[in-house]
Scaffold this active site. Structure first.
Site, mmCIF file in Angstrom:
data_model
loop_
_atom_site.group_PDB
_atom_site.id
_atom_site.type_symbol
_atom_site.label_atom_id
_atom_site.label_comp_id
_atom_site.label_asym_id
_atom_site.label_seq_id
_atom_site.Cartn_x
_atom_site.Cartn_y
_atom_site.Cartn_z
ATOM 1 N N PHE A 134 0.857 -1.190 0.000
ATOM 2 C CA PHE A 134 0.000 0.000 0.000
ATOM 3 C C PHE A 134 0.892 1.238 0.000
ATOM 4 C CE2 PHE A 134 -2.449 3.505 1.577
ATOM 5 C CZ PHE A 134 -3.622 3.374 0.855
ATOM 6 N N ASP A 219 9.221 2.578 1.706
ATOM 7 C CA ASP A 219 8.057 3.318 2.185
ATOM 8 C C ASP A 219 7.944 3.066 3.692
ATOM 9 O OD1 ASP A 219 5.535 4.077 3.021
ATOM 10 O OD2 ASP A 219 4.544 3.487 1.159
ATOM 11 N N LYS A 248 2.357 9.699 8.444
ATOM 12 C CA LYS A 248 1.590 9.221 9.612
ATOM 13 C C LYS A 248 2.087 9.757 10.962
ATOM 14 C CE LYS A 248 -1.133 5.582 7.667
ATOM 15 N NZ LYS A 248 -0.742 4.968 6.400
#
Ligand SMILES: *Cc1c(COP(=O)(O)O)cnc(C)c1O
Length: 393
Positions: A134, A219, A248
């Site tokens: 993702f 990532d 995040k």
């Protein structure tokens, strides 16, 4: 407003692109959420990995209050101290690279992919990404996200992407050719169900990138900023990537994203090539600085390791007791409980009993507690989950 009034307002005015739980949250403090009906909820998935220090960490709130009184935003026409300071703190805790700031994980990955094309030889354009990954929802990042369910309805996607099975060294070797600009993978797949890249896999990708003049991008949007007990997920291995992306937990609840690149790669991003209006915003950077300082002052990397181990032990005890649990896996505070059944009912029933957890990839319960979590809070969470499983699902 009552819960129903808020839901009606959403039905009328907010696009229904999220499946929401029927609660209206009005306050968050530490590991707890409070709703408009006076319920207290133990949050083992705070902010979808954004609130890594729990909700409204006092050091982050203080830093934001102070910065708000000085300068909220200054555009990148000028220099500003918070942006420079945050870049320095991140660089010193990673591989000594340089940072570009933006506002989200997807934007950080976009920047990384653009930079990979800029920094590699002419003719190199392909990106290799892994199944189950993702990377975000923009066109390039959703194309990089090698899961068909995220692609449906959006074809044609961007050209130049190659998908390989995760953790499969041979498949990675076979996917390489002299047109590959970069490999983009997560050190631990989050949305894909807490799948951990092996050290050999990361090392082989490093080698293949070096041999082929390609860029290795990790990532770290979900794994970064202490989540796994190290600043970044790659630090559990000997492999150092060329670029990492983060977002995040970086802002402790404030929107911020960042890409860090090795100096020789970073230097290709010259004026005119990429930008973000809000990127490096003073308020967001002040939050990021406070997050890093709080993690260090309160020794929270160690707490992430200790509480992570404790949580896995407790979940393993549940696995012995409840047949529907297949096994538990994870690193630090990134923990997945592999079920033999779909877990969404378990998530709803836990919430009814005052516990917030998540289910991803249909059959993986996800625990991503804040770095400030205590053993007794884990005990409370385990007790609720135990009761829910015992009652039958
Ligand atoms: C959440 C996430 C993203 C996307 O971040 P946004 O801020 O939603 O754009 C990208 N990569 C990983 C690994 C993520 O977990």
């Amino acid at each position: 407003m009552t819960t129903n009034e808020v839901i009606e307002m959403f039905d009328k005015y907010v696009i229904a692109n999220y499946g929401r739980l029927p609660r209206v949250i009005t306050k968050g403090q530490g590991c707890y959420l409070y709703d408009n009906e006076g319920n207290k909820i133990l949050d083992m998935f705070p902010g979808w990995a954004v609130s890594g220090l729990g909700h409204c960490h006092p050091k982050v709130v203080d830093a934001l209050r102070h910065q708000a009184g000085e300068l909220l935003h200054i555009d990148n026409t000028f220099y500003s101290e918070p942006q420079g300071n945050l870049a320095k703190l991140l660089s010193e805790r990673a591989f000594g690279g340089k940072c570009f700031f933006c506002n989200s994980g997807a934007e950080a990955n976009e920047a990384a992919m653009k930079l990979a094309r800029l920094a590699t030889e002419k003719g190199k354009y392909k990106f290799i990404t892994a199944e189950g990954s993702f990377h975000g929802r923009t066109f390039a990042t959703v194309t990089a996200t090698a899961q068909p369910k995220y692609h449906e309805g959006f074809l044609p996607l961007l050209p130049g992407f190659i998908y390989v099975p995760f953790n499969d060294i041979e498949a990675m070797e076979n996917a390489f050719d002299d047109e590959v600009a970069a490999v983009l993978i997560e050190p631990i797949q989050g949305e894909g169900g807490i799948n951990i890249a092996s050290n050999e896999y990361l090392a082989r990708i490093r080698q293949l990138c070096d041999e082929n003049g390609a860029i290795m991008i990790l990532d770290e949007v979900q794994t970064g900023i202490g989540r796994t007990g190290k600043w970044f997920g790659y630090q559990h291995s000997d492999t150092v990537p060329d670029i990492i992306t983060m977002a995040k937990a970086l802002g402790g609840g404030v929107a911020i994203g960042a890409m860090m690149a090795k100096n020789e790669v970073a230097e290709k991003l010259v004026p005119g090539k990429h930008a973000s209006t809000f990127g490096g915003n003073s308020l967001a950077c002040a939050a990021g600085i406070a997050v890093i300082e709080a993690i260090e002052e309160d020794d929270l990397l160690q707490n992430a390791i200790d509480i992570g181990q404790y949580t896995q032990e407790k979940l393993n005890q549940l696995a012995d007791k409840h047949d529907i649990i297949d096994h538990v896996r994870g690193v630090g505070l990134m923990i997945g409980v592999q079920l033999k059944i779909n877990g969404s009912d378990i998530v709803s029933k836990c919430l009814e009993n005052g516990l917030r957890i998540n289910c991803t990839n249909e059959t993986v319960l996800r625990f991503m507690p804040a770095m400030i979590t205590t053993k007794s809070q884990i005990d409370d969470a385990i007790e609720i989950l135990d009761n829910v499983l015992s009652a039958g699902v």
